[in-house]
Design an enzyme around this catalytic site. Structure first.
Site, short mmCIF file in Angstrom:
data_model
loop_
_atom_site.label_atom_id
_atom_site.label_comp_id
_atom_site.label_asym_id
_atom_site.label_seq_id
_atom_site.Cartn_x
_atom_site.Cartn_y
_atom_site.Cartn_z
N ASP A 1 -4.87 3.66 -1.47
CA ASP A 1 -5.74 3.91 -0.46
C ASP A 1 -6.14 5.32 -0.69
O ASP A 1 -5.68 6.30 -0.45
CB ASP A 1 -5.13 3.97 1.07
N GLY B 1 -8.54 4.36 7.88
CA GLY B 1 -8.12 5.72 7.90
C GLY B 1 -6.64 5.98 7.99
O GLY B 1 -6.41 7.06 7.69
N PHE B 2 -5.84 4.87 8.63
CA PHE B 2 -4.49 5.00 8.96
C PHE B 2 -3.71 3.88 8.73
O PHE B 2 -4.25 2.77 8.90
CB PHE B 2 -4.33 5.51 10.29
N HIS C 1 -8.64 1.25 -3.65
CA HIS C 1 -9.59 0.94 -2.39
C HIS C 1 -10.09 2.39 -1.79
O HIS C 1 -9.51 3.22 -1.40
CB HIS C 1 -8.42 0.51 -1.32
N MET D 1 -12.13 4.47 0.20
CA MET D 1 -12.82 4.78 1.35
C MET D 1 -13.35 6.06 1.54
O MET D 1 -12.76 7.06 2.32
CB MET D 1 -11.44 4.72 2.47
N MET E 1 -11.33 -5.65 6.20
CA MET E 1 -10.57 -4.90 6.86
C MET E 1 -10.20 -5.29 8.32
O MET E 1 -11.11 -5.80 8.94
CB MET E 1 -11.23 -3.45 7.02
N ASP F 1 -6.89 -6.33 4.82
CA ASP F 1 -6.10 -4.95 4.80
C ASP F 1 -5.99 -4.39 6.15
O ASP F 1 -7.09 -4.17 6.60
CB ASP F 1 -7.15 -4.17 3.69
N GLY F 2 -4.98 -4.31 6.58
CA GLY F 2 -4.63 -3.62 7.76
C GLY F 2 -3.87 -4.37 8.91
O GLY F 2 -4.33 -5.42 9.27
N GLY F 3 -2.60 -3.86 9.49
CA GLY F 3 -2.17 -4.78 10.30
C GLY F 3 -1.31 -5.82 9.99
O GLY F 3 -0.87 -6.70 10.81
N MET G 1 -8.85 8.33 0.45
CA MET G 1 -9.90 8.54 1.69
C MET G 1 -10.42 9.95 1.54
O MET G 1 -9.55 10.85 1.08
CB MET G 1 -8.81 8.62 3.11
N SER H 1 2.74 -0.12 6.12
CA SER H 1 3.91 0.05 6.87
C SER H 1 4.92 -1.09 7.41
O SER H 1 6.18 -0.83 7.54
CB SER H 1 3.52 0.58 8.41
N SER I 1 0.78 -1.23 -0.10
CA SER I 1 -0.15 0.03 0.02
C SER I 1 0.90 1.24 -0.11
O SER I 1 1.90 1.29 0.88
CB SER I 1 -0.78 -0.04 1.41
N GLY J 1 -0.29 1.79 9.84
CA GLY J 1 0.47 1.49 11.03
C GLY J 1 -0.57 1.00 12.46
O GLY J 1 0.06 0.98 13.63
N HIS K 1 -1.42 -1.23 -3.82
CA HIS K 1 -2.88 -0.95 -3.31
C HIS K 1 -2.78 0.64 -3.19
O HIS K 1 -2.15 1.34 -2.66
CB HIS K 1 -2.63 -1.46 -2.03
C1 DX5 Z 1 -5.92 1.55 6.08
C2 DX5 Z 1 -5.76 1.20 4.49
C3 DX5 Z 1 -4.78 0.23 4.60
C4 DX5 Z 1 -3.45 0.70 5.19
C5 DX5 Z 1 -2.53 -0.44 5.83
O1 DX5 Z 1 -7.33 2.40 6.08
O2 DX5 Z 1 -6.87 0.75 4.13
O3 DX5 Z 1 -4.72 -0.05 2.97
O4 DX5 Z 1 -2.73 1.50 4.31
O5 DX5 Z 1 -1.55 0.17 6.29
P1 DX5 Z 1 -0.84 -0.92 7.29
O6 DX5 Z 1 -0.39 -2.23 6.66
O7 DX5 Z 1 0.40 -0.19 8.03
O8 DX5 Z 1 -1.61 -1.52 8.61
ZN ZN Z 2 -6.54 -0.26 1.93
#
Ligand code: DX5
Ligand code: ZN
Length: 238
Positions: free
Chosen positions: A60, A168-169, A92, A94, A163, A198-200, A62, A221, A33, A171, A58
C-alpha cells in the site's frame, strides 16, 4: 538503488512479469497487506505471511495527498523483492500522480500495479506503460465511485480493485454497500479479470466478498498482529 535496479532499463520487462496471471490455480487469492506488518522485521513478516498461505504481498503506497496518510515507497518494495524474489508484489498506488511512480515500482520488483481511476483523466496510457514494463495492471475505485467508472476499461486491465473502506488506514470497518459493485464488475468482466476487495476483510466479511465475485482478498490487520497467520488466511479463502 540496488544493482538489479541499475541493470533494468525502463523498457525491459520486470523479472517474473505477468506472475499475477499465473496464480490462476487458486480460485480465491489472499493478499496480506504489509501495511500492518511490523516494519522493524519486515522480511520475517513477509516470509511468515507467505509461508502461512498468502498468495501475494499487497504493498500500500500513500502519498499524503490522495489519502491523508503516508506509507512506503519504492525503496521498501525493492527491499522486500530482494529478500523474497519469488514473492508476487501487488502494488496499490493511492497517490495523486501515479505516472510519477510506475517506473520506480517496476524497477523495485513489483509484479502488478493498481492505480486509482479517481486520480487520472485517462487511465489507458498508464495501463499501456505498466504492460510495456511487463507487469499486470489494475484500476481501483473508492467506496463513493460507481462501478461504471471502470466498466469502459475492463478489457484493458488485469484486475479491478473495489475499496471497501475509505483508503488511507488499515483497521477500518468494512463498508458492505460496496458489495454490489464487485458483483457488477465480475458480471461485466471478461474471463480472467481478477476482482480484488480491499479494506476491512476478515473471516466474517470475506464470505460476502467471495459471493459477490471477488477472487483476491486483501487483508492487513486481520493477519498481521495475530498469533496464527495461517488460520486467518485459510478462513479468508475457505
Ligand atoms: C487501505 C489500504 C488497505 C489496508 C487494508 O487504504 O489500501 O490495503 O491495508 O487494511 P485492513 O485489512 O486492516 O482493512
Ligand atoms: Zn490496498
Amino acid at each position: 538503488m540496488s544493482d538489479r535496479s541499475a541493470t533494468n532499463s525502463s523498457t525491459a520487462p520486470a523479472p517474473g512479469s505477468r506472475r499475477l496471471l499465473k496464480l490462476a490455480h487458486r480460485a480465491t487469492l489472499v493478499a496480506p497487506s504489509i501495511l500492518s506488518a511490523d516494519f522493524a522485521k519486515l522480511g520475517d513478516e513477509c516470509r511468515a505471511a507467505l509461508a502461512a498461505g498468502g498468495d501475494l504481498l499487497h504493498v500500500d503506497v500513500m502519498d499524503g495527498h490522495f489519502v491523508p496518510n503516508l506509507s512506503m515507497g519504492p525503496a521498501i518494495c525493492d527491499c522486500v523483492h530482494r529478500a523474497l524474489p519469488e514473492a508476487v508484489l501487488d502494488v496499490h498506488l493511492m497517490v495523486t500522480d501515479p505516472a510519477a511512480y510506475i517506473e520506480s515500482f517496476a524497477k523495485a520488483g513489483a509484479a502488478h500495479i493498481t492505480f486509482h481511476i479517481e486520480a487520472v483523466s485517462d487511465p489507458l496510457p498508464l495501463v499501456a506503460q505498466i504492460h510495456a514494463l511487463g507487469l499486470t495492471a489494475g484500476l481501483a475505485i473508492n467506496p463513493d465511485t460507481p462501478a461504471a467508472a471502470l466498466e469502459p476499461y475492463l478489457t484493458d486491465i488485469d484486475l479491478a480493485l473495489v475499496m471497501s473502506v475509505h483508503p488511507g488506514f488499515s483497521g477500518q470497518k468494512f463498508i458492505p454497500s460496496v458489495l454490489p459493485k464487485s458483483r457488477t464488475l465480475r458480471d461485466a468482466a471478461p474471463r480472467g479479470l481478477r476482482v480484488e476487495m480491499d479494506g476491512g476483510i476478515t473471516p466474517e466479511t470475506a464470505p460476502a466478498c467471495r459471493a459477490h465475485g471477488c477472487d483476491i482478498l486483501v487483508a492487513a490487520s486481520a493477519i498481521f498482529g495475530r498469533n496464527d497467520y495461517a488460520s486467518v488466511i485459510a478462513a479468508l479463502r475457505a
